[in-house]
Design a protein around this motif. Structure first.
Motif, PDB file in Angstrom:
ATOM      1  N   GLN A  87      18.140  14.586  -8.621  1.00 33.38           N
ATOM      2  CA  GLN A  87      19.386  14.703  -7.875  1.00 33.38           C
ATOM      3  C   GLN A  87      20.168  13.397  -7.825  1.00 33.38           C
ATOM      4  OE1 GLN A  87      17.646  16.371  -4.276  1.00 33.38           O
ATOM      5  NE2 GLN A  87      18.556  18.351  -4.831  1.00 33.38           N
ATOM      6  N   ARG A  88      19.492  12.274  -8.086  1.00 29.56           N
ATOM      7  CA  ARG A  88      20.153  10.966  -8.066  1.00 29.56           C
ATOM      8  C   ARG A  88      19.297   9.970  -8.829  1.00 29.56           C
ATOM      9  NH1 ARG A  88      17.546  11.724  -3.484  1.00 29.56           N
ATOM     10  NH2 ARG A  88      19.217  12.782  -2.398  1.00 29.56           N
ATOM     11  N   ARG A 104      27.425  17.326 -13.932  1.00 28.35           N
ATOM     12  CA  ARG A 104      26.617  17.336 -12.716  1.00 28.35           C
ATOM     13  C   ARG A 104      25.295  18.070 -12.957  1.00 28.35           C
ATOM     14  NH1 ARG A 104      27.162  20.919  -7.815  1.00 28.35           N
ATOM     15  NH2 ARG A 104      25.666  19.957  -6.435  1.00 28.35           N
ATOM     16  N   GLU A 149      24.142  14.361  -7.450  1.00 28.03           N
ATOM     17  CA  GLU A 149      25.103  14.049  -6.395  1.00 28.03           C
ATOM     18  C   GLU A 149      26.229  13.188  -6.946  1.00 28.03           C
ATOM     19  OE1 GLU A 149      22.743  12.037  -3.484  1.00 28.03           O
ATOM     20  OE2 GLU A 149      21.687  13.859  -2.888  1.00 28.03           O
ATOM     21  N   SER A 150      25.917  12.302  -7.910  1.00 25.44           N
ATOM     22  CA  SER A 150      26.905  11.432  -8.540  1.00 25.44           C
ATOM     23  C   SER A 150      26.445  11.138  -9.965  1.00 25.44           C
ATOM     24  CB  SER A 150      27.090  10.138  -7.744  1.00 25.44           C
ATOM     25  OG  SER A 150      25.877   9.425  -7.687  1.00 25.44           O
TER      26      SER A 150
END
Length: 142
Positions: free
Chosen positions: A5-6, A32, A49-50
């Motif tokens: 996720q990151r 993403r 998330e980014s």
């Protein structure tokens, strides 16, 4: 499969022999959600998330860092000799909405058929190296 996720860190502090690479095309860094496989066969799913960055650590296991590396790709490099020529090249490349990377003395542009046609039409000198291409992020399709 591991879900990411990151990024864990912008870069690994471990020696190269303790890093396992997952190679990705530049366009993957803009997404993403995507999937990838590291060089040791470990599978990863991304629901980010980014954005990730080239060389970032995404996973750690058994003293190893899994890092994402952007693949090199062919580009056009157009040498720039004067401010007037730079402005003309930038204007015409911008009109094509081509991703570009600007350096002292040359501009790198996405290797694309429309760009090839422009280069041929204008008669500008250019080379076609295979490099790590990181265009300006302000561009529409970078």
């Amino acid at each position: 499969m591991h879900l990411i996720q990151r990024m864990l860190a912008p870069a690994s502090e471990l020696p190269a022999e303790s890093q396992i690479v997952l190679s990705a095309e530049r366009r993957q860094f803009l997404k993403r959600r995507w999937r990838g496989v590291a060089e040791d066969g470990m599978e990863f799913g991304f629901d980010l998330e980014s954005r990730l960055t080239d060389g970032c650590v995404i996973f750690q296991q058994e003293g190893k860092d899994y890092i994402v590396r952007q693949l090199h790709e062919p580009v056009y490099e157009i040498p720039i000799g004067s401010p007037a020529h730079a402005a003309l090249v930038a204007w015409k490349v911008g009109n094509l909405h081509m991703p570009a990377q600007i350096f002292d003395g040359f501009i790198r542009v996405l290797h694309d058929e429309a760009m090839a046609n422009l280069l041929q039409r204008e008669g500008w000198p250019y080379t076609e190296p295979v490099v790590l291409f990181q265009p300006l992020k302000a561009m529409a399709h970078a």
